[in-house]
Design a protein around this motif. Structure first.
Motif, short mmCIF file in Angstrom:
data_model
loop_
_atom_site.label_atom_id
_atom_site.label_comp_id
_atom_site.label_asym_id
_atom_site.label_seq_id
_atom_site.Cartn_x
_atom_site.Cartn_y
_atom_site.Cartn_z
N ARG A 43 0.84 -1.21 0.00
CA ARG A 43 0.00 0.00 0.00
C ARG A 43 0.87 1.25 0.00
O ARG A 43 0.58 2.23 -0.69
N GLY A 44 1.93 1.22 0.82
CA GLY A 44 2.84 2.36 0.87
C GLY A 44 3.48 2.64 -0.47
O GLY A 44 3.61 3.80 -0.88
N ILE A 45 3.88 1.58 -1.18
CA ILE A 45 4.45 1.74 -2.53
C ILE A 45 3.40 2.35 -3.47
O ILE A 45 3.70 3.26 -4.26
N ALA A 46 2.18 1.84 -3.40
CA ALA A 46 1.12 2.30 -4.30
C ALA A 46 0.83 3.79 -4.10
O ALA A 46 0.70 4.55 -5.08
N ILE A 47 0.74 4.23 -2.85
CA ILE A 47 0.42 5.64 -2.61
C ILE A 47 1.59 6.53 -3.00
O ILE A 47 1.39 7.65 -3.50
N LEU A 48 2.81 6.06 -2.82
CA LEU A 48 3.97 6.83 -3.27
C LEU A 48 3.95 7.02 -4.79
O LEU A 48 4.24 8.12 -5.29
N LEU A 49 3.61 5.96 -5.52
CA LEU A 49 3.52 6.08 -6.97
C LEU A 49 2.49 7.13 -7.37
O LEU A 49 2.74 7.96 -8.26
N VAL A 50 1.33 7.11 -6.72
CA VAL A 50 0.27 8.05 -7.07
C VAL A 50 0.68 9.48 -6.74
O VAL A 50 0.49 10.40 -7.55
N VAL A 51 1.25 9.70 -5.56
CA VAL A 51 1.65 11.05 -5.16
C VAL A 51 2.75 11.59 -6.06
O VAL A 51 2.70 12.75 -6.50
N PHE A 52 3.73 10.76 -6.37
CA PHE A 52 4.81 11.20 -7.27
C PHE A 52 4.26 11.51 -8.66
O PHE A 52 4.67 12.47 -9.30
N TYR A 53 3.34 10.68 -9.13
CA TYR A 53 2.75 10.94 -10.45
C TYR A 53 2.00 12.26 -10.47
O TYR A 53 2.17 13.08 -11.39
N TYR A 346 -4.18 9.47 0.29
CA TYR A 346 -4.81 9.54 -1.03
C TYR A 346 -5.92 10.59 -1.05
O TYR A 346 -6.05 11.35 -2.00
N LEU A 347 -6.70 10.64 0.01
CA LEU A 347 -7.78 11.62 0.08
C LEU A 347 -7.27 13.05 -0.02
O LEU A 347 -7.86 13.88 -0.72
N TRP A 348 -6.18 13.35 0.67
CA TRP A 348 -5.77 14.74 0.86
C TRP A 348 -4.71 15.23 -0.12
O TRP A 348 -4.58 16.44 -0.33
N HIS A 349 -3.93 14.33 -0.71
CA HIS A 349 -2.76 14.82 -1.45
C HIS A 349 -3.16 15.65 -2.67
O HIS A 349 -2.55 16.69 -2.96
N VAL A 368 5.44 18.48 -5.31
CA VAL A 368 5.80 17.34 -4.48
C VAL A 368 5.84 17.73 -3.01
O VAL A 368 5.47 16.93 -2.13
N CYS A 369 6.25 18.96 -2.71
CA CYS A 369 6.20 19.43 -1.31
C CYS A 369 4.76 19.48 -0.82
O CYS A 369 4.47 19.11 0.32
N ALA A 370 3.85 19.95 -1.68
CA ALA A 370 2.44 19.99 -1.31
C ALA A 370 1.90 18.59 -1.10
O ALA A 370 1.13 18.33 -0.16
N GLY A 371 2.32 17.65 -1.97
CA GLY A 371 1.86 16.28 -1.83
C GLY A 371 2.27 15.67 -0.51
O GLY A 371 1.48 14.99 0.16
N PHE A 372 3.51 15.92 -0.10
CA PHE A 372 3.97 15.36 1.17
C PHE A 372 3.42 16.14 2.36
O PHE A 372 3.25 15.59 3.45
N ALA A 373 3.11 17.43 2.16
CA ALA A 373 2.47 18.19 3.23
C ALA A 373 1.09 17.62 3.56
O ALA A 373 0.60 17.76 4.69
N ALA A 374 0.48 16.97 2.57
CA ALA A 374 -0.84 16.37 2.79
C ALA A 374 -0.77 15.21 3.78
O ALA A 374 -1.81 14.73 4.24
#
Length: 677
Positions: A43-53, A346-349, A368-374
């Motif tokens: 799951r962690g890998i999957a959400i990282l892929l989505v956030v990076f994309y 996933y909801l917030w990023h 990417v900073c905004a994505g990780f701030a989520a």
């Protein structure tokens, strides 16, 4: 009592008490651990892929993380069901849905309330209505249907990505799967009873069969699509073509990804050596990585390409090994920590990325900073919503469940009702809101839906042209009524009101020609024509006036006066790409000064052509709005607290209203022309 006897007995129950329905299933599969470290890491890998994309970093195909989530969901929910049945725990349909509601709806509702509230200020003006519509649909688990049915563009189209809630399409598909999954279970039991087979075996083969049908449909629709649909299907889908958007958004072509997980949960390799599982996990991770690295928005997705991440996720899940390199990586505390919070992240990023994007468009670092701030709201959601509602028994009572459901549905609606349009002059023009800008010849009817009548009318005024006529619709209606005329809007966006003089057949089939034929019958008192500087692909030597003069001549022959609106000034700026907060801070890039002389020079050639066309007939007057739009040497796109252009070339509603006196006077002048005398 035999297995079949137990199943027969259970089918007589009216409340679907699952211990008795599934008692025979208890020995179907070996016990599975309740919490698999490697799956949480996946799951962690999957959400990282989505956030990076979504941040535009590293993985052009990171959207495949959603497909990985789908497989995990199917596997986990089926494994949980079988595990509870093996323990002879009470399990009913109400409890099943209750678990899903507590797990998904409150966290989703909290995000929707906050995002919808903040969208008033932080969504771009162009995307605000999309965000609100998607939010309302997501509240009722229908965001994917809304985006397919209402939004004609696909997920990968750039204009759609400003929608701060577009990512909720996948959550709606997941919720739809959970809604229908018990039906698959009950069908499996009924079929098992009829054919005297083990219920789990039936579920295994049924999920495999339905999944294959869904996969074939997904590949066919993504590759070639279908047209000429039956009327009933066409009306239901709102389109005459089933295409790639259908495959992307709708559950029929996504079900196989969930069912791959269901099949995994019901299938058990009798002999799987550790070395085989190790190889399997490496191959699975390789498939997912290759998808994320080499797929892109140009890939015809989902289709056959979706097999790669789905098979990859299936191989990793089925390897069931946390002792090799891949297992150790997936079971690491860091990935598991992300996996535990993946739903909230996933909801917030995506909303956070979209809210900061207007301030730094194109900046991947900011994204990417905004994505990780989520992760901050994701952690709060996990700590104060997801965990307590999932674990505390007090939230399992019918009264508390009813409270959760009612709040999850009503609070987003209240948030939607509370939003405000802070720049109403940048909204859609009257012609667009009345659906009168799509070249429907019926719009020319004096009694049709696109005619706004006035009492004591002495005739009909018609506004015609392309979208540059549409942006005058507010001024036109008021000006027509001021001259005691009914106002008819009959615009055809993206199509110039010109004859294709080098192709007579094409001219006769065109909207301008057919509309003139109708006006021979309806005989409007005056026609207002406006259009953009549109490249019609005219051959060398054919000038703009050569295509327009025949239209004016036909109207002159009918003794219909014409107001020709001069080409609009085009500053090339896009205020709707800004958020109201940017406008408030005075940092909207569209708030600029343009040189009036430069704007006039850009349209000089077109203006000369308009004068040339009018000089050839006796029924036309020219209306030039330039002195009103740009009264000084420096033309302000935003002045007196109002926007004068809504995008790069179209006027705002406020600017259109500012032209009412001028257009009123020009219509009056045209009506007084001595045509044919």
């Amino acid at each position: 009592m035999t297995l079949l006897a137990k199943v027969r007995q259970s089918m007589t129950l009216t409340n679907f008490d699952m211990p008795r329905i599934f008692e025979a299933m208890s020995n179907a599969t070996p016990p599975r651990p309740e919490y698999r470290l490697d799956i949480q890491g996946l799951r962690g890998i999957a959400i990282l892929l989505v956030v990076f994309y979504h941040s535009g970093i590293l993985f052009r195909g990171g959207y495949v993380g959603v497909d990985v989530f789908f497989v995990i969901s199917g596997f986990v929910i089926t494994s949980s069901l079988l595990r509870r049945l093996q323990a002879n725990e009470r399990f009913g349909l109400i409890e099943f849905y209750g678990r899903r509601i507590r797990r998904l709806l409150p966290a989703l509702a909290a995000m929707l309330v906050v995002v919808l509230g903040m969208s008033t200020w932080l969504s771009t003006i162009a995307a605000r209505s999309q965000t609100i519509g998607t939010g309302l649909s997501a509240t009722f688990s229908m965001a994917n249907l809304y985006l397919y049915r209402i939004r004609s563009d696909g997920y990968f189209v750039q204009s759609e990505k400003a929608n701060a809630l577009i990512h909720t399409w996948s959550l709606s598909i997941e919720e739809q799967f959970y809604l229908l999954f018990p039906l698959l279970i009950l069908i499996s039991i009924w079929v098992a009873r009829q054919i005297r087979r083990h219920p789990v075996t039936t579920l295994k083969f049924l999920s495999f069969g339905v999944g294959i049908v869904s996969l074939v449909l997904c590949i066919a629709v993504s590759s070639v699509g279908f047209d000429n649909l039956p009327t009933m299907i066409r009306n239901g889908l709102g389109t005459s073509v089933i295409d790639r958007r259908f495959a992307f958004y709708l559950p029929f072509t996504r079900a196989w990804e969930f069912l791959a997980g269901v099949w995994l949960a019901t299938f058990h390799w009798q002999s799987a050596a550790v070395s085989t599982r190790r190889y399997q996990s490496f191959v699975g991770v390789g498939f997912i990585a290759a998808s994320a690295l080499f797929f892109s928005e140009a890939t015809r997705y989902p289709g056959i390409f979706a097999l790669l991440p789905v098979v990859g996720a299936s191989l990793v899940i089925d390897s069931r090994n946390d002792t090799n390199l891949i297992g150790n990586i997936l079971s690491s505390p860091y990935l598991r920590w992300l996996g535990d919070r993946s739903y909230g992240w996933y909801l917030w990023h995506w909303p956070v990325i979209q809210f900061v994007h207007p301030f730094a468009p194109g900046s991947r670092l900011v994204a990417v900073c905004a994505g990780f701030a989520a992760l901050i709201p994701a952690m709060l959601s996990y700590r104060f919503l997801e965990n307590p509602l999932r674990k505390l028994r007090v939230w399992r009572t019918p009264r508390r469940m009813a409270l959760l459901i009612s709040l999850s549905l009503t609070l987003p609606i209240v948030a939607i009702a509370s939003t405000r349009d802070l720049a109403p002059e940048l909204g859609s023009h009257l012609g667009a809101t009345m659906a009168c800008e799509y070249g429907n010849l019926q719009n020319l009817s004096p009694t049709g839906n696109c005619t706004i009548p006035i009492s004591n009318s002495v005739g009909q005024a018609v506004l015609i042209g392309d979208s540059h006529a549409g942006h005058l619709s507010e001024a036109f209606v008021k000006a027509a009524h001021a001259n005691q005329l009914d106002a008819t809007i009959a615009v055809n966006g993206n199509n110039p009101y010109l004859f294709v003089t080098w192709d007579i057949q094409q001219t006769r089939e065109s909207y301008p020609f057919k509309s003139l034929e109708i006006m021979r019958t309806t005989r409007p008192r005056v026609v207002v024509i406006a259009q953009s500087v549109y490249n019609t692909g005219a051959p060398e030597g054919v000038r703009w006036a050569d295509q327009f003069i025949p239209i004016l001549q036909q109207l002159e022959e009918m003794r219909i006066p014409v107001v020709v609106v001069a080409a609009n000034l085009v500053p090339g700026l896009k205020p709707r790409d800004c958020s109201p907060f940017q406008i408030f801070l005075d940092v909207c890039p569209a708030n600029q000064q343009a040189s009036t002389d430069k704007l006039l020079e850009d349209r000089k050639q077109r203006l000369e052509e308009e004068h040339r066309a009018i000089a050839e007939v006796d029924n036309s007057v020219l209306m030039d709005a330039a002195p009103i739009l740009c009264p000084a040497t420096s033309c302000s796109i935003y002045r007196d607290g109002k926007w004068w252009w809504r995008d790069s070339s179209h006027l705002s509603i406020f600017a259109s209203q500012s032209l009412i006196p001028l257009l009123t006077e020009r219509i009056r002048e045209a009506l007084l022309l001595p045509i044919g005398k």
